[in-house]
Every structure is written in C-alpha cells, then in structure tokens.
Write an enzyme that holds these catalytic residues in place. Sequence first.
Site, PDB file in Angstrom:
ATOM      1  N   VAL A 602       0.823  -1.204   0.000  1.00 22.05           N
ATOM      2  CA  VAL A 602       0.000   0.000   0.000  1.00 22.05           C
ATOM      3  C   VAL A 602       0.856   1.252   0.000  1.00 22.05           C
ATOM      4  O   VAL A 602       0.598   2.207  -0.743  1.00 22.05           O
ATOM      5  CB  VAL A 602      -0.942  -0.019   1.219  1.00 22.05           C
ATOM      6  CG1 VAL A 602      -1.699   1.310   1.337  1.00 22.05           C
ATOM      7  CG2 VAL A 602      -1.924  -1.171   1.106  1.00 22.05           C
ATOM      8  N   CYS A 603       1.907   1.253   0.816  1.00 22.96           N
ATOM      9  CA  CYS A 603       2.736   2.451   0.910  1.00 22.96           C
ATOM     10  C   CYS A 603       3.449   2.737  -0.407  1.00 22.96           C
ATOM     11  O   CYS A 603       3.642   3.899  -0.785  1.00 22.96           O
ATOM     12  CB  CYS A 603       3.734   2.321   2.049  1.00 22.96           C
ATOM     13  SG  CYS A 603       4.854   0.927   1.876  1.00 22.96           S
TER      14      CYS A 603
END
Length: 1016
Positions: A602-603
């Site tokens: 996600v990051c």
Amino acid sequence: MDALDASKLLNEELYSRQLYVLGSPAMQKIRGARVLLSGLQGLGAEVAKNLVLMGVGGLTLHDPHPTCWSDLAAQFLLSEQDLERNRAEASQEVLAQLNRDVKVVIHTGDITEDLLLDFQVVVLTAAKLEEQLKVGTLCHKHGVCFLAADTRGLVGQLFCDFGENFTVQDPTEAEPLTAAIQHISQGSPGILTLRKGANTHYFCDGDLVTFLGIEGMVELNDCAPRSIHVREDGSLEIGDTATFSQYLRGGAITEVKRPKTVRHKSLHTALLQPHVVAQNPQEVHRAHCLHQAIRALHKFEHLRGRPPQPWDPVDAETVVRLAQDLEPLKWTEEEQLEQPLDEVLVRTVALSSAGVLSPMVAMLGAVAAQEVLKAISRTFMPLDQWLYFDALDCLPEDGELLPSPEDCSPRGSRYDGQIAVFGAGFQEKLSCQHYLLVSCEVGAGAIGCELLKGFALVGLGAGNSGGLTVADMDHIELSNLSRQFLFRSQDIGRPKAEVAAAAAQGLNPDLQVFPLTYPLDPTTEHIYGDNFFSHVDGVAAALDSFQARRYVAARCTHYLKPLLEAGTSGTRGSAKVFVPHVTEAYRAPASAAASEDTSYPVCTVRYFPSTAEHTLQWARNEFEGLFQLSAETINHYQQAHTSLTDMHGAQTLTLLKSVFGILRERPQNWQDCVAWALGHWELRFHYGVKQLLRHLPPNKVLEDGTPFWSGPKRCPQPLEFDTNQDTHLLYILAAANLYAQMHGLPGSRDWTALRELLKLLPQPEPQQMVPIFPSNPELASASAEFGPEQLKELNKALEVWSMGPPLKPLMFEKDDDSNFHVDFVAAAASLRCQNYGIPPVNRAQSKLIVGQIIPAIATTTAAVAGLVILELYKVVGGPRPCSAFRHSYLHLAENYLIRYMPFAPAIQTFHHLKWTCWDRLKVLAGQPERTLESLLAHLQEQHGLRVRLLLHHPALLYSARWSPEKQAQRLPLRVTELVQRVTGQVPAPGLRVLVLQLSCEDEEEDTAFPPLHYEL
C-alpha cells in the site's frame, strides 16, 4: 497494385484484443490489403475464416470445383444442401456475414499473370504441384507474396515465398525493452547506470536505444537511436556524452527495434533445396522425409489421375517407390543431402493420405493465415520456408489395430474425409461420446467456438446416445466478433452458450448440444454433481484463469474424466491432455497465483511508486474510491442515517472529503463538476506532492547516512496545471464527466469549451484540500486524522449530499471506450508518472494492464483448438500409453511449435500401499450405514491404516488425540450423521459419494493419501 482504402477509422472495439497483438500500424495495413485465396476445401475455409475475422481489406475466393461429401468433414462453411454447388460460391455467402468490414468476392476464371498483379498475397490450398509451380513462379517474378498449403490426412505442408528482399519492420511480438535510468556520466563513452531491479541482462551489445524524460542531460531526449555496449557490471556505454549537460534525475532508456531482411527462394528452387522449420536435427530429417512423401503423392496423382486409396497397401508401396526414385534433395545447388529415406514414415503417410481432418486443417489454416498477416503487415518473422506438421501419433501404435481399406471406404457421409483415416468403427465411437465444454468467461468464446466447430465437424456426440454440453455464463460483446465466428453482430448481448449451441447444430444437424448458462464452480455443484458427471465421458476446457482451471481439473480428477485444456495469449498458445491413470493430472504453474493476483504494498502505491504498474494501480484505486465506494457510502448514509463516527475510520472520511472536494453542496451543473475535477487535480498532483515533500524533503537522510530518496524511492515533483497539456485536460474532462455521471448530471465532450471554462475558474485554495498525511508518513499508515471540527464539517456536507436522489456508483468497465473510465485511469496514471519521473505507458497499454486483458488473435485460437482435437482422437480411440499423448506449445510470431509427451502420474507409497493422484480408497456405506468406529476399523483391517485425523473438507470429524470421552461421543455416530453434526449441513439429495481426507500414524511429512470415497 493499389491497396484498398484503409483511411476509414479502425473499429478499435471490434479488433481490441487483436490490436494488442499486432498494433495499430499493422492493422491499418491489413485493412487495406487484397488477398487471393484459391481452393475452398477445409484448409481454404480455415484460412478464409481467419483472414475475414482478422479484418483483411479484401478477400477474393477462387475454386472451380463443386462440393462433395468428403468436403463436409472439414469445410464448416458448407452444408449438405451445398452438395454439387460451387465451393467458392457457397462459402462466400457465409464468409461475408462474418465481418461486414471485409469485401469478400469470387473469381470464376483462370488464375492469370494479370490477375495476380491485383493482390499483395496469393494463397493456394490443396492445389496440384503443377499449379503451385506456375503461380509461384509468377508471384516471385512480380514481387507478390506467395503461399501454398495442403493437408494429407495427418500431415500438413506450408510453403512461403515473400521474395528475395522482404523487410520485416517489427520482427518480434515482444514490446521494446524499457528501463529506468539511475545515472549517466559525462564522458566518451558516457556510462548509463540503470535503476536497481531493471532488466539489465536483456540488453545486448549493438542494441539501438533512445531516451526520454531525462532531466539535466536533455540532449539525449528523443535523440537519434544510439548503439550500446553492455559492460560486465550491467551498466551501458551509450556513446559520447562529454559535451552534454550534467545529468540530474529521471528518464528512461528504450530499445529501438531493428528491421530484418528475409530472402526467399522461389518454389521451383526451394522444392529441391528446402529450408524447413524445425527445432532439432531429428525434426529436420523427418521434415525432409515428409517433403519427399508429399512430392511422391503428387507424382502418384499425376501418373494415376487419382490419390491413393485409403489404407491400400498396393498404392502405398507405389508411393514409397516413387519417393525412392525422386531427385535427391540438396543443401545448395552443388551440395546434396546425405539422408536416408524413412520408408516406414512415407508408407504411413501414403496409407492415411486420402482423408481430410478438421483439426489438421484448423492447425495449418491458422499458421497459413498468420503468415498472410506477416506478409501484409511486415510484422513478425515469416517462415523460412517450409513447415511440415504431422500428427501421425494419432494412429494406433499397434499395427494390428490400424483400419482396413474396407472400413475406410466412402459411405456417402459427411464424415467420409475422417473415415478415410480412422475408419467407420472409430466414427461410431466418436458419435457415442458425451463431452462437456466448459468455461469461465471465454469457453463458448474464442477457443470454445473453435472447439465447438471442431466437435461438430468430427461428429463428437452426434449419435443418439452422445451429446455436447456447453457451459458458459457470459454474454456476447462486440470485441468477441473478431475471434468467435459462431457469433454475429445481431447476437450481441445474448448468452454465449445458447448462441454457440444453435450455431454448432447449424454446422452439423446431427449434433446434440445442450447449453447451460451456469459457471462450473463450487457454487454450482448441485448442478454439475454426481449425476451430471456420470453421463459425461470427458471435459474440454477453455478457461481464462488458473483458479478456474484448477477447479475444473480437480473435478475431472474426482470423477476420473479425461481433460482437454487449451489457452492462448497473443500468438502464444498451448494445448494439453490429462488422462486418468495414464498421464499426470493438471497442475497450475508455480507462478500462477502470483501472476493472477499481482498486488503491491500500500505504501508503495500511495507514496513511493517506481513503475508504471504502481501508478496504474493507484489510478484504479482512485477510480473505485471516488466514483464507486463514495457513492455507495453516501447512499448507505442516506438510507440508514449512519453517524460519521460509525463509518470505517479515517480512510472512509478521507474518501468523502475527496468526493466533496472544494464544493460546499452537491454539483448542480457541468461547471460545478469541472470545478471539482480541477480541485482534485490540484490535490493529487500539486498540493499533495508538496505536502509529502514537507514531511520527506528531497535532502532527507536516514540515520545510517543513506539518502531517503534513493534506490526504488523516487523523489516526486509537483506539477503545475496547464490547459495546453493534453494529459492535464484529459484528466479534467474524464474526472468531470464521471463526477457528473455519478450525480446524474449531463456531461460534455467539448475540449475547446472545457479549455475556455478552465480559464474562468478560480484557482483552488490550499486550505480547501484534504489533509492526506498523518504525522508520521514514513510508517505508511494510510489516511488523514480528523478532529471534531473536521468531522462536524464533513457531517454537514454529508447531510447536504444526502438530500438529493441517490448517487450512481460507477463500476469500472474497460470495454466501453466512450464512458471515460479508461481515460480517467490512463490520464491519472500518466500524471502520476510525471510526478515521479516514471516512464509512462500509453492509453492502450494502460487499458491492457488495468483491465487485465489477455491479447488474442483468431489464428492462435484456431491452432490450439486443432491441437486439442488431435488429442481427442487418442482419448476416444481407446487405451493408449502415456507415450502416445502430446502436450503442445506454439508461438506463431516466432515460428515455434513443440509437441512433447506428458509425464506419467507420480507413484506414492506407504507401507504396502501404492497409489497415484488418480486413485482413491473406496468404502461402501452399507445398509444399515456404518458408524465412524466401523469405518476406522475397516481402514485398519483392509489397508493397514491407523487413522490419526479424518476430515471432510476443512471440518475435522475425528482425531486420535482427542480425549476418550470426546472419541466416545463421535465413534458410535453414522458417518453421514457425523458430517451433518460437524458441518451443520445436510448432504445434498442425490449425493453418491462423501469425500473424506485422512492422515495416518507413521506417515511421512510429504505423504498425501488418496481421498477416501465413502459411497452412499
């Protein structure tokens, strides 16, 4: 020679899957081409069908002969009503319906020199050698590309002559290599270092490359192609950069494909000096023997005025002698080939040569049509120059089981062409079979249509006790029509299974076809259960996911049914066969799960993208959040009056804030939607990036002294909105239209008016932008932090938004190019690439990646279907050893075909027991039904198995480690009662077998016991 007018806009939706294979320039050439096709028997029909589906501009058909019974075994354009009617005339009517963009006409006279000058490509099928030599010589003289193709029973032959100086503009199917740049030195030579993770080993000495997106050393951007040298450490020497500006950051290096020149000999020369396509010396020798066998068959027909009779030993010996007496083949004009003639092979070819087989013409017709496209588009390397394909392995290995001349004599039947090879007895076997053709989204689609056509032609399930069940839950779309010839434009929107079943019965009225519109998956086991599979002899699968393939294969293993499986991607294709107790069972590739569910951290997607795929995933998430999830959330609030504090945390609140944007009330018109889109552009590509850089400045250094923005982490740069930038404007246009659609407002497609409107709108203020970072973004926690005031403001906006009619959630749809879905994702990803200095991809590539589209073309589809049905012959024919079967892999763009034996099933052992994946332990439930205690005792007494664990799927029925009290509760129960008590489910009515899994004392770690079939 004038090409047809190709200036008309290409129907990109119709040819969408094919465009990903060939590209738009090649398709434009194909749309403007003229092709002459002579010979409309089965092979000619296959070539014609493929060319029409793929959109060749004009196709002229030539065949002076009437339809006869043997044609119907492979010529799917003809029917019994066409007997004695001219083949070209009857075929033209059906072909013209396949694609209204293609002009299909008939030539009724002789093939003259003047006629040939009107065409770019000339194809002869099933022509006499004298005709081939005459036409081939004229084509070579005038620079017209020439192909000659033929099948003789289980042997196929294809010859290509594209002239002595034919330039291939795009030799390979692969996209040009692209890699991100880490650094470029000033010097002579300049040294270019690629970013970590780049495919450095794919670049080669002498490759030509160009550059784009470089900051600093801008002299390299869009420069003329430069030759590179690959150094030992993987860095690249790119020529003199000593006088160029200093390199700062970013950019990409891209390979430039080099044209290649092909020099072909005329048929007259190549007949004695054959260059054959082969993967090893053994294949070369076999191809040369097949070459001589076909020459001898032509000689036999010239002398006798007829082909050899089916399985006539006298005629076959004559062909062998003619082959022995032929002029020897040569490597060159002076050097003779020193290879012995394989007389057994020639004899077998002669014995089986009288027939015409649907799968053989499907396979060879696909390759021939692909070569026509190569000739027209100059895309992909053509054959050099002879291709021989044989499937003589379909014949019984035991000579005593070979058919007799009497069994293969003509019957006045549509199957005469097939009976001539395999005999009438085998035809009866085929007619009594009942097969399931199954799919998940594509089964009665591309490959499924080809399989269904092939099944109809070979007569599979055409008897009173046979049949075909077609299972497909999908509906027909426009993009299907360029590969799926059983469908017509008027069928769009109808169920594939129903339309395909009706069309197949049109090909063969005797065929028994039963369409089902339910998928074959765990939710439909009440439909495709014990009773259904008890009437099925085998399964043919054309599935588009490894998950679906694994499930169908597991059902085939469970019910001990043979599985015929095929798949394609572009010009690559595979066909495999799995036979109970003979071959291994289907196993998905080890990389299958990863390839189907590619997900990124996600990051990485949110803050640190480094590839175009990352930006496309981010853009796809943006679409879903802004135009689907937000609408669903607001509608839910409207219906349930849910408090904001009850919603799913900061992520939902951030989503709502983004959807409200700079507006204080619901949009009322197009201008409001544009204002929102401009505000969101500023948030995502300007203010959001500036805010990230405030938290993580470009000069940030980690504790160990390493720059934070290094390695895969690219330091972003904010963009400045510019109405003169097409990508900026496209984003606003797409986002505003989607926002309007969601709110039930009219949109606009007027670029000029939009540009003027944007000049009048005020610039959004930074304070109106949603705070998108927590206090510690390095930890990559997701969203905003909301205090009481922000919650109060959001709650007020939510109440305002909920006062109007419900919003319309937008589900991402890749195949409608007018709905702005792909436009939004492509523009958003491109802008994100600009932020992070990532080489972007174009709209078509964006659609391919985000839509998870599998590139497809009619030729590969037809080829793999033919290969599958060749294996069907073996499965139906009776017991065969593993060595008789073949898995196949082909790559039409690279002229590569390999057929190889599958593995036999692995044998596992435990004490005195031996089993494979196809075996199972069978235990009768009995009357009265046995108890768990009785079952465990039976396994120990009969098989020496002391059961440690017994399961029904994930439910644990018994454990030897349970306390005596718990065991005492379970042991007296009937097995079905125990399963019902543990699972809470009553066995389905009509269930014949409960499948149990067991683990035993003393088993080794890798032991996998066969399933226990508890027969009710």
